[in-house]
Write a protein that holds these residues in place. Sequence first.
Motif, short mmCIF file in Angstrom:
data_model
loop_
_atom_site.label_atom_id
_atom_site.label_comp_id
_atom_site.label_asym_id
_atom_site.label_seq_id
_atom_site.Cartn_x
_atom_site.Cartn_y
_atom_site.Cartn_z
N VAL A 40 14.44 76.84 67.93
CA VAL A 40 13.45 76.15 67.10
C VAL A 40 12.11 76.86 67.17
O VAL A 40 11.44 77.08 66.15
CB VAL A 40 13.29 74.67 67.55
CG1 VAL A 40 12.10 74.02 66.85
CG2 VAL A 40 14.56 73.89 67.23
N SER A 45 10.16 78.73 64.19
CA SER A 45 8.81 78.25 63.82
C SER A 45 7.82 79.40 63.70
O SER A 45 6.79 79.29 63.03
CB SER A 45 8.30 77.24 64.85
OG SER A 45 7.88 77.88 66.04
N GLU A 86 15.72 72.81 63.78
CA GLU A 86 14.99 71.62 64.21
C GLU A 86 15.87 70.37 64.15
O GLU A 86 15.84 69.53 65.06
CB GLU A 86 13.74 71.44 63.33
CG GLU A 86 12.75 70.44 63.90
CD GLU A 86 11.42 70.48 63.17
OE1 GLU A 86 10.60 69.59 63.44
OE2 GLU A 86 11.21 71.38 62.33
N LYS A 125 17.27 67.79 67.23
CA LYS A 125 17.17 66.34 67.19
C LYS A 125 18.54 65.71 67.43
O LYS A 125 18.66 64.73 68.18
CB LYS A 125 16.62 65.89 65.83
CG LYS A 125 15.15 66.22 65.62
CD LYS A 125 14.69 65.81 64.22
CE LYS A 125 13.23 66.17 63.98
NZ LYS A 125 12.81 65.84 62.60
#
Length: 366
Positions: free
Chosen positions: A158, A162, A301, A305
């Motif tokens: 992630v 990013s 992402e 989660k």
Amino acid sequence: MAEIGRDGERLEDHEVRWRDRQALLESKGYMLRSRLHPEWVPSWTTTPRNPTACEDFEPLPLRPDLVDATRIVDNQLVYVKRVATGGEELKIAQFLNREVVRNDSHNHSVPVLEVFQDDEDPAISYLVMPFLRLMDDPPFSHVNDVLEFVDQTLEGLVFMHSQGVAHRDCARKNLMMDSSAIYPKGYHPVQLDYTPDFTARAPMIPRLGVWPPVKYYFVDYGISVRAPTGEQALVIGDLGIDQEVPELSRTVLYDPFKVDVFIIGNVFKKELCEKYTNLDFLKPLAETMTAKRPEGRPDAEDVLKQWYHLRAGISFMGRGGVLRPTNAQGSPPIIFDIIAFLRLGILLSRRMMAWTLHWLKLTCRD
């Protein structure tokens, strides 16, 4: 052509290239093994020892652009990699190690300790990194080991995404770990199960018994790409370790970020779910990540989660459980559970003691 060293010992071509750069590396503060010194004389020719028992008998593994070395100032084992000056691999490694993100806990890019140019060929630079071991060397032993690995790998993915970086080759061999806490007395850079002086087996502490936990890293940005902020990156190419990625193509553009999701999912599937029988909780996520159509895969992402949600359902005892290899014979599951309970108490006691000592050091420092 390979070269014959003194007393008939053979140095391979890739060893000769590094031997010829020994003086440069030493001038920068890095010492190669004695075998790669220009004046090297095989130690077994001056002692009665069997050659196979001598540290300098071990040849450098066939990775032409990579050599192990020792940082002279603190005796730290490092890797030195030969890269193209100004090339994308070097640029991306340095980008992910810039000061503003270097210490981010979610940044799992291999640390860059130093970069310097060759003193004869300015097109060549040397990238110095900590010496790391493969993600599963030594093998995972407890469920909690896997949880730590999945946590860090997904958090690192992630973070990398990013920053606009797609790795494109984040398969098992490019997922490595800092094992210094597991091997408190160190280990030999070629024969990893032995002590640095090659005289005994290297003592090892299980992952669950060290604090802070071992850290995992992404390495090798040889085919990675970086997309400017806010822009979509589409690439072509069929290079990479994992050739099961469905969309790899030399002619049709594809999303490299979705490729990363597939590759990591395939690592979870092949190296974890298929090797151990008590990791069923990870299978749904691995299947989602390796969907055949890229648009059917979540982005990094969303994967993280989903993982946090799955992880929350694993009990304390489940986390401390001993991993059950799919090829294990003889021992029924209850035996693994009893072993898990006993070892969990011992290992958590060690971890608590290590945490307490760490806290006391910080308190005394303040």
